[in-house]
Scaffold this motif. Structure first.
Motif, PDB file in Angstrom:
ATOM      1  N   ASP A  24      39.732 -80.872  13.441  1.00 46.63           N
ATOM      2  CA  ASP A  24      38.509 -81.154  12.993  1.00 46.63           C
ATOM      3  C   ASP A  24      38.425 -82.157  13.093  1.00 46.63           C
ATOM      4  OD1 ASP A  24      39.368 -78.912  11.926  1.00 46.63           O
ATOM      5  OD2 ASP A  24      40.972 -79.435  10.192  1.00 46.63           O
ATOM      6  N   GLU A  25      39.046 -83.469  13.504  1.00 51.36           N
ATOM      7  CA  GLU A  25      38.017 -84.820  13.618  1.00 51.36           C
ATOM      8  C   GLU A  25      37.007 -84.829  14.611  1.00 51.36           C
ATOM      9  OE1 GLU A  25      42.044 -87.527  13.251  1.00 51.36           O
ATOM     10  OE2 GLU A  25      41.915 -86.894  11.078  1.00 51.36           O
ATOM     11  N   LYS A  51      34.476 -84.175  17.556  1.00 47.93           N
ATOM     12  CA  LYS A  51      33.099 -84.516  17.800  1.00 47.93           C
ATOM     13  C   LYS A  51      32.718 -83.991  18.802  1.00 47.93           C
ATOM     14  CE  LYS A  51      28.449 -85.885  16.271  1.00 47.93           C
ATOM     15  NZ  LYS A  51      27.250 -86.416  15.823  1.00 47.93           N
ATOM     16  N   ALA A 100      23.937 -78.504  15.008  1.00 49.63           N
ATOM     17  CA  ALA A 100      24.913 -78.852  14.845  1.00 49.63           C
ATOM     18  C   ALA A 100      25.650 -77.702  13.817  1.00 49.63           C
ATOM     19  CB  ALA A 100      25.383 -79.670  13.478  1.00 49.63           C
ATOM     20  N   PHE A 101      26.862 -77.682  14.949  1.00 53.60           N
ATOM     21  CA  PHE A 101      27.741 -76.075  14.472  1.00 53.60           C
ATOM     22  C   PHE A 101      29.270 -75.977  14.103  1.00 53.60           C
ATOM     23  CE2 PHE A 101      24.322 -74.939  17.194  1.00 53.60           C
ATOM     24  CZ  PHE A 101      23.490 -74.001  16.659  1.00 53.60           C
ATOM     25  N   ASP A 102      30.050 -75.582  12.911  1.00 53.41           N
ATOM     26  CA  ASP A 102      30.974 -75.632  13.074  1.00 53.41           C
ATOM     27  C   ASP A 102      31.753 -74.460  13.798  1.00 53.41           C
ATOM     28  OD1 ASP A 102      31.557 -76.770  11.418  1.00 53.41           O
ATOM     29  OD2 ASP A 102      30.585 -76.732  10.394  1.00 53.41           O
ATOM     30  N   VAL A 103      32.914 -74.496  14.711  1.00 52.81           N
ATOM     31  CA  VAL A 103      33.575 -73.594  16.105  1.00 52.81           C
ATOM     32  C   VAL A 103      34.691 -73.259  15.346  1.00 52.81           C
ATOM     33  CG1 VAL A 103      33.292 -72.587  18.281  1.00 52.81           C
ATOM     34  CG2 VAL A 103      31.325 -73.869  17.571  1.00 52.81           C
ATOM     35  N   GLN A 150      39.093 -76.098  13.156  1.00 55.09           N
ATOM     36  CA  GLN A 150      37.405 -75.808  13.443  1.00 55.09           C
ATOM     37  C   GLN A 150      36.576 -76.644  14.637  1.00 55.09           C
ATOM     38  OE1 GLN A 150      34.795 -73.892  11.407  1.00 55.09           O
ATOM     39  NE2 GLN A 150      36.339 -72.569  11.245  1.00 55.09           N
ATOM     40  N   LEU A 151      35.881 -77.031  14.792  1.00 50.94           N
ATOM     41  CA  LEU A 151      35.023 -78.073  15.989  1.00 50.94           C
ATOM     42  C   LEU A 151      33.960 -77.903  15.645  1.00 50.94           C
ATOM     43  CD1 LEU A 151      35.523 -80.132  18.325  1.00 50.94           C
ATOM     44  CD2 LEU A 151      35.323 -77.929  19.319  1.00 50.94           C
ATOM     45  N   LYS A 152      33.228 -79.525  15.069  1.00 51.76           N
ATOM     46  CA  LYS A 152      32.428 -79.299  15.086  1.00 51.76           C
ATOM     47  C   LYS A 152      31.263 -80.138  16.462  1.00 51.76           C
ATOM     48  CE  LYS A 152      29.847 -81.718  11.828  1.00 51.76           C
ATOM     49  NZ  LYS A 152      29.940 -80.988  10.684  1.00 51.76           N
ATOM     50  N   VAL A 153      30.691 -79.086  16.925  1.00 54.21           N
ATOM     51  CA  VAL A 153      30.212 -78.951  18.123  1.00 54.21           C
ATOM     52  C   VAL A 153      28.135 -79.230  17.868  1.00 54.21           C
ATOM     53  CG1 VAL A 153      28.842 -77.885  20.007  1.00 54.21           C
ATOM     54  CG2 VAL A 153      31.314 -77.007  19.116  1.00 54.21           C
ATOM     55  N   CYS A 154      27.999 -80.352  18.429  1.00 54.18           N
ATOM     56  CA  CYS A 154      26.357 -80.799  18.204  1.00 54.18           C
ATOM     57  C   CYS A 154      25.652 -80.508  20.249  1.00 54.18           C
ATOM     58  CB  CYS A 154      26.152 -82.600  18.062  1.00 54.18           C
ATOM     59  SG  CYS A 154      26.893 -82.929  16.283  1.00 54.18           S
TER      60      CYS A 154
END
Length: 149
Positions: free
Chosen positions: A73-74, A76, A126-129, A140-144
């Motif tokens: 979650d933290e 990116k 930016a997408f949440d995967v 949840q992983l933040k993918v930019c």
């Protein structure tokens, strides 16, 4: 005769269950084929210890997955993709690329099969995967995704 099943038997029971069967069935099928063992005191105690150990291992795996979900979650992850005129992209970002980038950037290894993408990412932004770490835990992983220069 009561037997403890060592593997799943169709129409009888699952591995680790104690079932009542006829003496002939136990003597002629279950015991010779090593599908089950007789349910005596020592074997019942072994079964009890084995189930306790399996529960302990399952609990540890769940806790590890919850801890990993907090870390994800933290995080990116930044990926670059070739773009053309008007911001149109060439190619797409798949679970394999996300897995590789996560390993390169954070030294965290996640199997690409655990990364849940409905469709591959085909645009900049930016997408949440979602990443399924355990049957009960999803991180949840933040993918930019940035354009490549």
């Amino acid at each position: 005769m009561k037997v403890i099943l060592l593997q799943d038997v169709k129409a009888l029971g699952k591995k680790g269950e104690m079932v009542e069967v006829s003496d002939g069935y136990a003597r002629n099928f279950i015991l010779p084929k090593k599908v089950g063992i007789e349910a005596n005191g020592a074997n019942l105690n072994d079964l009890k210890l084995q189930k306790a150990n399996e529960e302990k291992v399952a609990k540890e795996q769940l806790e590890a997955a919850q801890e990993m979900a907090k870390k994800l979650d933290e995080m990116k992850v930044v990926l670059r993709i070739k773009t053309g005129e008007g911001g149109r992209t060439f190619g797409a970002i798949t679970g394999k690329e996300i897995s590789k980038a996560l390993e390169d950037q954070y030294k965290t290894k996640i199997d690409k099969k655990k990364i849940q993408l409905n469709d591959s990412i085909k645009s900049v932004g930016a997408f949440d995967v979602a990443i399924k770490l355990h049957p009960k835990v999803t991180g949840q992983l933040k993918v930019c995704v940035e354009p490549e220069n």
